[in-house]
Scaffold this motif. Structure first.
Motif, PDB file in Angstrom:
ATOM      1  N   SER A   1       5.340  12.000  -5.503  1.00  0.00           N
ATOM      2  CA  SER A   1       6.148  11.237  -4.562  1.00  0.00           C
ATOM      3  C   SER A   1       5.282  10.118  -4.003  1.00  0.00           C
ATOM      4  O   SER A   1       4.049  10.203  -4.010  1.00  0.00           O
ATOM      5  CB  SER A   1       6.661  12.126  -3.425  1.00  0.00           C
ATOM      6  OG  SER A   1       5.582  12.694  -2.720  1.00  0.00           O
ATOM      7  N   GLY A   2       5.925   9.088  -3.554  1.00  0.00           N
ATOM      8  CA  GLY A   2       5.210   7.954  -2.973  1.00  0.00           C
ATOM      9  C   GLY A   2       5.904   7.501  -1.714  1.00  0.00           C
ATOM     10  O   GLY A   2       7.122   7.590  -1.588  1.00  0.00           O
TER      11      GLY A   2
ATOM     12  N   SER B   1      13.579   4.380  -3.967  1.00  0.00           N
ATOM     13  CA  SER B   1      14.361   3.791  -2.892  1.00  0.00           C
ATOM     14  C   SER B   1      13.477   2.680  -2.330  1.00  0.00           C
ATOM     15  O   SER B   1      12.426   2.388  -2.901  1.00  0.00           O
ATOM     16  CB  SER B   1      14.738   4.832  -1.830  1.00  0.00           C
ATOM     17  OG  SER B   1      13.589   5.306  -1.166  1.00  0.00           O
ATOM     18  N   ASP B   2      13.853   2.082  -1.248  1.00  0.00           N
ATOM     19  CA  ASP B   2      13.118   0.916  -0.763  1.00  0.00           C
ATOM     20  C   ASP B   2      11.670   1.235  -0.379  1.00  0.00           C
ATOM     21  O   ASP B   2      10.767   0.482  -0.704  1.00  0.00           O
ATOM     22  CB  ASP B   2      13.860   0.310   0.430  1.00  0.00           C
ATOM     23  CG  ASP B   2      13.486  -1.132   0.667  1.00  0.00           C
ATOM     24  OD1 ASP B   2      13.146  -1.829  -0.307  1.00  0.00           O
ATOM     25  OD2 ASP B   2      13.526  -1.557   1.832  1.00  0.00           O
ATOM     26  N   ASN B   3      11.430   2.337   0.306  1.00  0.00           N
ATOM     27  CA  ASN B   3      10.089   2.654   0.793  1.00  0.00           C
ATOM     28  C   ASN B   3       9.568   4.009   0.323  1.00  0.00           C
ATOM     29  O   ASN B   3       8.554   4.491   0.837  1.00  0.00           O
ATOM     30  CB  ASN B   3      10.058   2.617   2.325  1.00  0.00           C
ATOM     31  CG  ASN B   3      10.211   1.213   2.854  1.00  0.00           C
ATOM     32  OD1 ASN B   3       9.494   0.310   2.454  1.00  0.00           O
ATOM     33  ND2 ASN B   3      11.177   1.019   3.732  1.00  0.00           N
ATOM     34  N   GLU B   4      10.244   4.642  -0.623  1.00  0.00           N
ATOM     35  CA  GLU B   4       9.827   5.947  -1.124  1.00  0.00           C
ATOM     36  C   GLU B   4      10.199   6.077  -2.595  1.00  0.00           C
ATOM     37  O   GLU B   4      11.052   5.340  -3.085  1.00  0.00           O
ATOM     38  CB  GLU B   4      10.518   7.079  -0.358  1.00  0.00           C
ATOM     39  CG  GLU B   4      10.165   7.146   1.097  1.00  0.00           C
ATOM     40  CD  GLU B   4      10.892   8.279   1.808  1.00  0.00           C
ATOM     41  OE1 GLU B   4      10.358   8.732   2.822  1.00  0.00           O
ATOM     42  OE2 GLU B   4      11.959   8.707   1.371  1.00  0.00           O
TER      43      GLU B   4
ATOM     44  N   ASN C   1      -3.752  13.633  -3.117  1.00  0.00           N
ATOM     45  CA  ASN C   1      -3.242  12.470  -2.393  1.00  0.00           C
ATOM     46  C   ASN C   1      -4.187  11.298  -2.595  1.00  0.00           C
ATOM     47  O   ASN C   1      -5.398  11.461  -2.459  1.00  0.00           O
ATOM     48  CB  ASN C   1      -3.146  12.744  -0.884  1.00  0.00           C
ATOM     49  CG  ASN C   1      -2.080  13.750  -0.565  1.00  0.00           C
ATOM     50  OD1 ASN C   1      -0.954  13.613  -0.990  1.00  0.00           O
ATOM     51  ND2 ASN C   1      -2.448  14.774   0.189  1.00  0.00           N
ATOM     52  N   VAL C   2      -3.638  10.147  -2.946  1.00  0.00           N
ATOM     53  CA  VAL C   2      -4.418   8.923  -3.040  1.00  0.00           C
ATOM     54  C   VAL C   2      -3.607   7.773  -2.441  1.00  0.00           C
ATOM     55  O   VAL C   2      -2.384   7.856  -2.344  1.00  0.00           O
ATOM     56  CB  VAL C   2      -4.816   8.554  -4.497  1.00  0.00           C
ATOM     57  CG1 VAL C   2      -5.703   9.616  -5.101  1.00  0.00           C
ATOM     58  CG2 VAL C   2      -3.608   8.312  -5.354  1.00  0.00           C
TER      59      VAL C   2
ATOM     60  N   LYS D   1       0.853  -1.183   0.000  1.00  0.00           N
ATOM     61  CA  LYS D   1       0.000   0.000   0.000  1.00  0.00           C
ATOM     62  C   LYS D   1       0.896   1.243   0.000  1.00  0.00           C
ATOM     63  O   LYS D   1       1.807   1.357   0.816  1.00  0.00           O
ATOM     64  CB  LYS D   1      -0.894   0.013   1.235  1.00  0.00           C
ATOM     65  CG  LYS D   1      -1.902   1.147   1.227  1.00  0.00           C
ATOM     66  CD  LYS D   1      -2.640   1.318   2.550  1.00  0.00           C
ATOM     67  CE  LYS D   1      -3.329   0.087   3.012  1.00  0.00           C
ATOM     68  NZ  LYS D   1      -4.151   0.334   4.225  1.00  0.00           N
ATOM     69  N   TRP D   2       0.622   2.150  -0.928  1.00  0.00           N
ATOM     70  CA  TRP D   2       1.431   3.351  -1.094  1.00  0.00           C
ATOM     71  C   TRP D   2       0.554   4.594  -1.030  1.00  0.00           C
ATOM     72  O   TRP D   2      -0.547   4.613  -1.585  1.00  0.00           O
ATOM     73  CB  TRP D   2       2.142   3.339  -2.450  1.00  0.00           C
ATOM     74  CG  TRP D   2       3.283   2.375  -2.515  1.00  0.00           C
ATOM     75  CD1 TRP D   2       3.218   1.023  -2.650  1.00  0.00           C
ATOM     76  CD2 TRP D   2       4.661   2.697  -2.440  1.00  0.00           C
ATOM     77  NE1 TRP D   2       4.470   0.489  -2.674  1.00  0.00           N
ATOM     78  CE2 TRP D   2       5.381   1.491  -2.554  1.00  0.00           C
ATOM     79  CE3 TRP D   2       5.366   3.886  -2.310  1.00  0.00           C
ATOM     80  CZ2 TRP D   2       6.770   1.441  -2.523  1.00  0.00           C
ATOM     81  CZ3 TRP D   2       6.748   3.844  -2.285  1.00  0.00           C
ATOM     82  CH2 TRP D   2       7.449   2.626  -2.388  1.00  0.00           C
ATOM     83  N   GLU D   3       1.052   5.625  -0.376  1.00  0.00           N
ATOM     84  CA  GLU D   3       0.419   6.937  -0.409  1.00  0.00           C
ATOM     85  C   GLU D   3       1.138   7.729  -1.495  1.00  0.00           C
ATOM     86  O   GLU D   3       2.355   7.905  -1.440  1.00  0.00           O
ATOM     87  CB  GLU D   3       0.555   7.636   0.930  1.00  0.00           C
ATOM     88  CG  GLU D   3      -0.062   9.028   0.924  1.00  0.00           C
ATOM     89  CD  GLU D   3       0.098   9.722   2.254  1.00  0.00           C
ATOM     90  OE1 GLU D   3      -0.927  10.053   2.860  1.00  0.00           O
ATOM     91  OE2 GLU D   3       1.252   9.924   2.680  1.00  0.00           O
ATOM     92  N   VAL D   4       0.377   8.180  -2.494  1.00  0.00           N
ATOM     93  CA  VAL D   4       0.944   8.900  -3.623  1.00  0.00           C
ATOM     94  C   VAL D   4       0.443  10.336  -3.588  1.00  0.00           C
ATOM     95  O   VAL D   4      -0.752  10.586  -3.443  1.00  0.00           O
ATOM     96  CB  VAL D   4       0.540   8.236  -4.966  1.00  0.00           C
ATOM     97  CG1 VAL D   4       1.127   8.989  -6.137  1.00  0.00           C
ATOM     98  CG2 VAL D   4       0.981   6.781  -4.986  1.00  0.00           C
ATOM     99  N   THR D   5       1.360  11.286  -3.708  1.00  0.00           N
ATOM    100  CA  THR D   5       1.026  12.707  -3.741  1.00  0.00           C
ATOM    101  C   THR D   5       1.471  13.268  -5.081  1.00  0.00           C
ATOM    102  O   THR D   5       2.589  13.004  -5.523  1.00  0.00           O
ATOM    103  CB  THR D   5       1.743  13.468  -2.602  1.00  0.00           C
ATOM    104  OG1 THR D   5       1.351  12.883  -1.361  1.00  0.00           O
ATOM    105  CG2 THR D   5       1.386  14.941  -2.612  1.00  0.00           C
TER     106      THR D   5
END
Length: 140
Positions: free
Chosen positions: A133-134, A106-109, A50-51, A30-34
Motif C-alpha cells: 500500500s502507498g 486513488s488520489d493520495n493512496e 516500510n520505505v 513523496k510516498w510512504e510504501v508498506t
C-alpha cells in the motif's frame, strides 16, 4: 447566453474528468510504501517493510510501479489506465524471481499485490505473495 452555457459545460466536463485522469497512476510526490510478504511453506510471517520513495514524471514514464523491489528487478508490460496498473516483473541475482502485479490507485493512496515464483540454486520453486500500500505524504 450561448457562450455562457458553452463555458459552463466545458468547465463541468473538466471538473468531472480531472480526478479520473490523475488516478491512472500515482501522483508525483513523496510516498510512504508498506509491503508485506508471505511465502508458501514458511509458517512465520515476515515483518512488513516500510520505505519512503519519491515518485516523479521520469519514474512513472519508465514503466516502473511504485513498489519495493530489488535493484536487479526489471519490469515489462506496465499498463496504467482507469485508476489501475498491472505489470510483469523478473529479478536476477541470488534469488531469481518472476511474476505479475496489480495496483488500484486513488488520489493520495494505492493498494495492490504481486505474485512471484522464486528459484533458488537447485531448490524447488517457492511462491511468494506480496501485498503493498502507498500513502502520499506531500511533495519531494
Amino acid at each position: 447566453m450561448k457562450n455562457y452555457w458553452k463555458a459552463f459545460l466545458t468547465t463541468t466536463t473538466m471538473i468531472l474528468f480531472a480526478p479520473a485522469a490523475q488516478a491512472d497512476g500515482p501522483r508525483n510526490g513523496k510516498w510512504e510504501v508498506t509491503a508485506k510478504s508471505e511465502m508458501t511453506g514458511i509458517p512465520a510471517n515476515m515483518p512488513a517493510t516500510n520505505v519512503t520513495i519519491c515518485i516523479d514524471k521520469a519514474s512513472t514514464e519508465a514503466g516502473k510501479p511504485p513498489i519495493i523491489a530489488d535493484k536487479s528487478c526489471t519490469f515489462s508490460d506496465y499498463k496504467a489506465a482507469n485508476g489501475e496498473a498491472s505489470w510483469k516483473m523478473q529479478c536476477s541475482g541470488q534469488m531469481q524471481m518472476k511474476g505479475v502485479g496489480h495496483i488500484k490507485f486513488s488520489d493520495n493512496e494505492y493498494s495492490g499485490s504481486s505474485e512471484m515464483e522464486m528459484n533458488m540454486d537447485g531448490d524447488e520453486p517457492m511462491k511468494m505473495k506480496q501485498t503493498f500500500s502507498g500513502k502520499r505524504l506531500g511533495d519531494c
